[in-house]
Scaffold this motif. Sequence first.
Motif, short mmCIF file in Angstrom:
data_model
loop_
_atom_site.label_atom_id
_atom_site.label_comp_id
_atom_site.label_asym_id
_atom_site.label_seq_id
_atom_site.Cartn_x
_atom_site.Cartn_y
_atom_site.Cartn_z
N GLN A 101 0.84 -1.19 0.00
CA GLN A 101 0.00 0.00 0.00
C GLN A 101 0.88 1.25 0.00
OE1 GLN A 101 -3.47 0.68 -0.09
NE2 GLN A 101 -2.53 2.69 -0.44
N ARG A 102 0.81 2.03 -1.06
CA ARG A 102 1.57 3.27 -1.11
C ARG A 102 0.80 4.35 -0.35
NH1 ARG A 102 5.64 2.89 -5.07
NH2 ARG A 102 6.39 0.75 -4.84
N PRO A 103 1.48 5.10 0.52
CA PRO A 103 0.81 6.13 1.33
C PRO A 103 0.60 7.42 0.55
CG PRO A 103 3.13 6.07 1.85
CD PRO A 103 2.90 4.94 0.87
N ASP A 104 -0.29 8.24 1.08
CA ASP A 104 -0.55 9.56 0.51
C ASP A 104 0.42 10.60 1.05
OD1 ASP A 104 -3.10 8.81 -0.88
OD2 ASP A 104 -3.72 8.41 1.19
N LEU A 105 1.03 10.30 2.19
CA LEU A 105 1.92 11.23 2.88
C LEU A 105 2.90 10.43 3.70
CD1 LEU A 105 2.60 14.16 3.95
CD2 LEU A 105 0.84 13.76 5.70
N VAL A 106 4.14 10.90 3.78
CA VAL A 106 5.17 10.21 4.57
C VAL A 106 5.79 11.19 5.56
CG1 VAL A 106 7.29 8.84 4.56
CG2 VAL A 106 5.70 8.70 2.62
N LEU A 107 5.80 10.81 6.83
CA LEU A 107 6.53 11.54 7.86
C LEU A 107 7.86 10.83 8.06
CD1 LEU A 107 3.70 12.74 8.20
CD2 LEU A 107 4.00 12.61 10.68
N VAL A 108 8.95 11.55 7.88
CA VAL A 108 10.28 10.97 7.94
C VAL A 108 11.00 11.45 9.20
CG1 VAL A 108 12.49 10.70 6.75
CG2 VAL A 108 10.38 10.94 5.42
N ASP A 109 11.62 10.53 9.91
CA ASP A 109 12.42 10.88 11.07
C ASP A 109 13.71 11.54 10.56
OD1 ASP A 109 14.03 11.06 13.30
OD2 ASP A 109 13.50 9.10 14.09
N GLY A 110 13.71 12.86 10.48
CA GLY A 110 14.85 13.59 9.95
C GLY A 110 14.40 14.95 9.45
N GLN A 111 15.31 15.62 8.79
CA GLN A 111 15.03 16.98 8.32
C GLN A 111 14.37 16.99 6.94
OE1 GLN A 111 15.63 19.30 10.48
NE2 GLN A 111 17.12 18.35 11.84
N GLY A 112 13.54 18.03 6.73
CA GLY A 112 13.05 18.32 5.39
C GLY A 112 13.92 19.40 4.79
N ILE A 113 13.36 20.60 4.63
CA ILE A 113 14.18 21.70 4.09
C ILE A 113 14.99 22.39 5.18
CG2 ILE A 113 12.59 22.09 2.17
CD1 ILE A 113 11.68 24.66 3.74
N ALA A 114 14.84 21.98 6.44
CA ALA A 114 15.61 22.58 7.53
C ALA A 114 17.03 22.02 7.52
CB ALA A 114 14.92 22.33 8.86
N HIS A 115 17.73 22.32 6.46
CA HIS A 115 19.05 21.78 6.14
C HIS A 115 19.85 22.91 5.49
CE1 HIS A 115 21.98 19.68 3.55
NE2 HIS A 115 21.89 18.66 4.39
N GLY A 120 17.24 17.92 3.32
CA GLY A 120 17.36 16.84 4.28
C GLY A 120 16.79 15.56 3.70
N VAL A 121 16.82 14.49 4.48
CA VAL A 121 16.41 13.18 3.96
C VAL A 121 14.94 13.17 3.57
CG1 VAL A 121 15.96 12.25 6.28
CG2 VAL A 121 16.48 10.69 4.38
N ALA A 122 14.08 13.92 4.28
CA ALA A 122 12.66 13.92 3.92
C ALA A 122 12.45 14.56 2.55
CB ALA A 122 11.85 14.66 4.98
N SER A 123 13.17 15.63 2.26
CA SER A 123 13.06 16.27 0.95
C SER A 123 13.66 15.39 -0.14
CB SER A 123 13.75 17.63 0.97
OG SER A 123 13.13 18.52 1.86
N HIS A 124 14.82 14.82 0.13
CA HIS A 124 15.51 13.99 -0.85
C HIS A 124 14.66 12.77 -1.21
CE1 HIS A 124 19.85 12.73 -2.14
NE2 HIS A 124 18.96 12.47 -3.07
N PHE A 125 14.16 12.08 -0.19
CA PHE A 125 13.34 10.90 -0.44
C PHE A 125 12.04 11.27 -1.13
CE2 PHE A 125 10.16 7.80 1.30
CZ PHE A 125 10.59 6.71 0.57
N GLY A 126 11.41 12.36 -0.71
CA GLY A 126 10.17 12.79 -1.35
C GLY A 126 10.33 13.06 -2.82
#
Length: 239
Positions: A101-115, A120-126
């Motif tokens: 099941q692919r999710p509609d949204l992912v919360l990642v343990d790590g930084q998004g654009i706060a890099h 950060g890993v959330a932005s890169h993975f997204g």
Amino acid sequence: MIDTKALRAEQQQRASEVILQDAPVLNNLTHQPVRFIAGADVGFEQQGEITRAAIAILRYPSLELVEYQVARVATSLPYIPGLLSFREYPALLAAWAQLQQRPDLVLVDGQGIAHPRRLGVASHFGLLVDVPTIGVAKSRLCGHYQPLDSEKGALQPLIDGEEQLGWVWRSKMRCNPLFISPGHRVSVESALVWVQRCMASYRLPEPTRWADAIASNRPQFQRWVRNPPDLLGKNRDMI
């Protein structure tokens, strides 16, 4: 020899591709509002030789765990400050490929654009999987904020220069705050809203709390394994 200059240049290029506007599904502008939210957690085993990623899929809004996947891959990059996402994303991609099941949204343990380079890993993975993501970090990597009140719910913007990177939010009394920033296809405002919607009575939002529990085989996850939901019954629409 690792070409760190090339990796930083790639970060800057990818950071320019990050979208800080909400995907339609997050605004209920489609006929299919958010139904599944994932949490992602990355760790390392065998003195860093193995990268382990856990992804937990929760039904929304009940926040019930309905699927999980764990992937272990050989670590391809040593720890280099500011380049952690390159070290972590291969295992995340491996776990992602296993999901039913692919999710509609992912919360990642790590930084998004706060890099420092806004990747950060959330932005890169997204960006790599083209899914809305939010970074939920336990510590600050960059930016500054005004002193936070001690009560639950205390909130301050996380600022770097004249840019707001995200939020510093005390989700629970007597606990350190969370550092929330958009990853990809999520606005700064919605990043906070969706993390708050995923809270129960703990410091961490349920998606990343479950991902951590799965990765570390915590009692919370052990209890779920002993009595999992009926995936062929009430969750039939998931598979």
